[in-house]
Design a protein around this motif. Structure first.
Motif, PDB file in Angstrom:
ATOM      1  N   LEU A  13       0.825  -1.208   0.000  1.00 55.26           N
ATOM      2  CA  LEU A  13       0.000   0.000   0.000  1.00 55.26           C
ATOM      3  C   LEU A  13       0.860   1.260   0.000  1.00 55.26           C
ATOM      4  CD1 LEU A  13      -2.932  -0.899   2.420  1.00 55.26           C
ATOM      5  CD2 LEU A  13      -3.091  -0.386  -0.015  1.00 55.26           C
ATOM      6  N   ASN A  16       1.946   2.307  -3.363  1.00 55.65           N
ATOM      7  CA  ASN A  16       0.855   2.661  -4.264  1.00 55.65           C
ATOM      8  C   ASN A  16       1.002   4.123  -4.706  1.00 55.65           C
ATOM      9  OD1 ASN A  16      -1.671   3.355  -5.392  1.00 55.65           O
ATOM     10  ND2 ASN A  16      -2.683   1.816  -4.135  1.00 55.65           N
ATOM     11  N   LEU A  18      -1.161   6.238  -5.331  1.00 56.88           N
ATOM     12  CA  LEU A  18      -2.162   7.088  -4.689  1.00 56.88           C
ATOM     13  C   LEU A  18      -1.587   7.775  -3.448  1.00 56.88           C
ATOM     14  CD1 LEU A  18      -5.087   8.012  -4.846  1.00 56.88           C
ATOM     15  CD2 LEU A  18      -5.721   6.041  -3.468  1.00 56.88           C
ATOM     16  N   CYS A  19      -0.607   7.137  -2.813  1.00 52.45           N
ATOM     17  CA  CYS A  19       0.027   7.733  -1.635  1.00 52.45           C
ATOM     18  C   CYS A  19       0.742   9.036  -1.984  1.00 52.45           C
ATOM     19  CB  CYS A  19       1.020   6.760  -0.995  1.00 52.45           C
ATOM     20  SG  CYS A  19       0.245   5.405  -0.116  1.00 52.45           S
ATOM     21  N   GLU A  22      -2.279  11.699  -2.554  1.00 48.78           N
ATOM     22  CA  GLU A  22      -3.125  12.051  -1.408  1.00 48.78           C
ATOM     23  C   GLU A  22      -2.330  11.984  -0.104  1.00 48.78           C
ATOM     24  OE1 GLU A  22      -6.343  12.955  -0.877  1.00 48.78           O
ATOM     25  OE2 GLU A  22      -6.563  13.220  -3.042  1.00 48.78           O
ATOM     26  N   SER A  24      -3.330  12.608   2.916  1.00 52.70           N
ATOM     27  CA  SER A  24      -4.111  11.997   4.003  1.00 52.70           C
ATOM     28  C   SER A  24      -4.088  10.474   3.885  1.00 52.70           C
ATOM     29  CB  SER A  24      -5.549  12.508   3.991  1.00 52.70           C
ATOM     30  OG  SER A  24      -6.180  12.179   2.760  1.00 52.70           O
ATOM     31  N   PHE A  25      -4.128   9.966   2.649  1.00 53.80           N
ATOM     32  CA  PHE A  25      -4.048   8.521   2.436  1.00 53.80           C
ATOM     33  C   PHE A  25      -2.675   8.007   2.839  1.00 53.80           C
ATOM     34  CE2 PHE A  25      -3.422   4.771  -0.383  1.00 53.80           C
ATOM     35  CZ  PHE A  25      -4.429   3.976   0.137  1.00 53.80           C
ATOM     36  N   MET A  28      -2.532   7.705   6.603  1.00 57.30           N
ATOM     37  CA  MET A  28      -3.248   6.519   7.096  1.00 57.30           C
ATOM     38  C   MET A  28      -2.472   5.240   6.813  1.00 57.30           C
ATOM     39  SD  MET A  28      -7.339   7.025   6.427  1.00 57.30           S
ATOM     40  CE  MET A  28      -7.148   6.768   4.689  1.00 57.30           C
ATOM     41  N   VAL A  29      -1.939   5.113   5.619  1.00 59.99           N
ATOM     42  CA  VAL A  29      -1.200   3.912   5.245  1.00 59.99           C
ATOM     43  C   VAL A  29       0.088   3.801   6.055  1.00 59.99           C
ATOM     44  CG1 VAL A  29       0.019   2.766   3.351  1.00 59.99           C
ATOM     45  CG2 VAL A  29      -2.222   3.761   2.950  1.00 59.99           C
TER      46      VAL A  29
END
Length: 108
Positions: A13, A16, A18-19, A22, A24-25, A28-29
């Motif tokens: 993750l 990824n 997307l990290c 984002e 915020s993502f 969290m990850v």
């Protein structure tokens, strides 16, 4: 093996794309990854200490860490001994002739 898989998932993750997009993502990850790594190290420590064998071993190993647990185990053992002693008295009175004093003691 399960905690190793969770660490692998959290690492995947983190890589990824997307990290990167984002924040915020990513936060969290990263928190998830940290938690999974801690869980894995804790599980490895448990295996190293031999805690995976049985519950009795856990109580013995942690009794010095948690004194209240040690006291609870002692209270339980004492209560169990008291119960067995009283149960044998009840059985003894049940075998006797049913007279007034015997019935009173049995009820007591």
């Amino acid at each position: 093996a399960m905690s190793k898989s969770a660490v692998k998932i959290s690492s995947d993750l983190l890589s990824n794309p997307l990290c990167e997009q984002e924040p915020s993502f990513l936060e969290m990850v990263t928190a998830f990854d940290t938690a999974m790594k801690r869980m894995d190290s804790f599980n490895q420590e448990k295996v190293r200490m031999g805690l995976a064998e049985d519950g009795g071993t856990k109580v013995l190993l942690f009794s010095s860490v948690f004194p209240s647990l040690n006291m609870a185990v002692k209270r339980r053992e004492q209560t169990l001994q008291d119960y067995k002693r009283l149960q044998s008295k009840v059985e003894k009175y049940e075998e006797k002739e049913r007279t007034g004093p015997v019935l009173a003691k049995l009820h007591q």
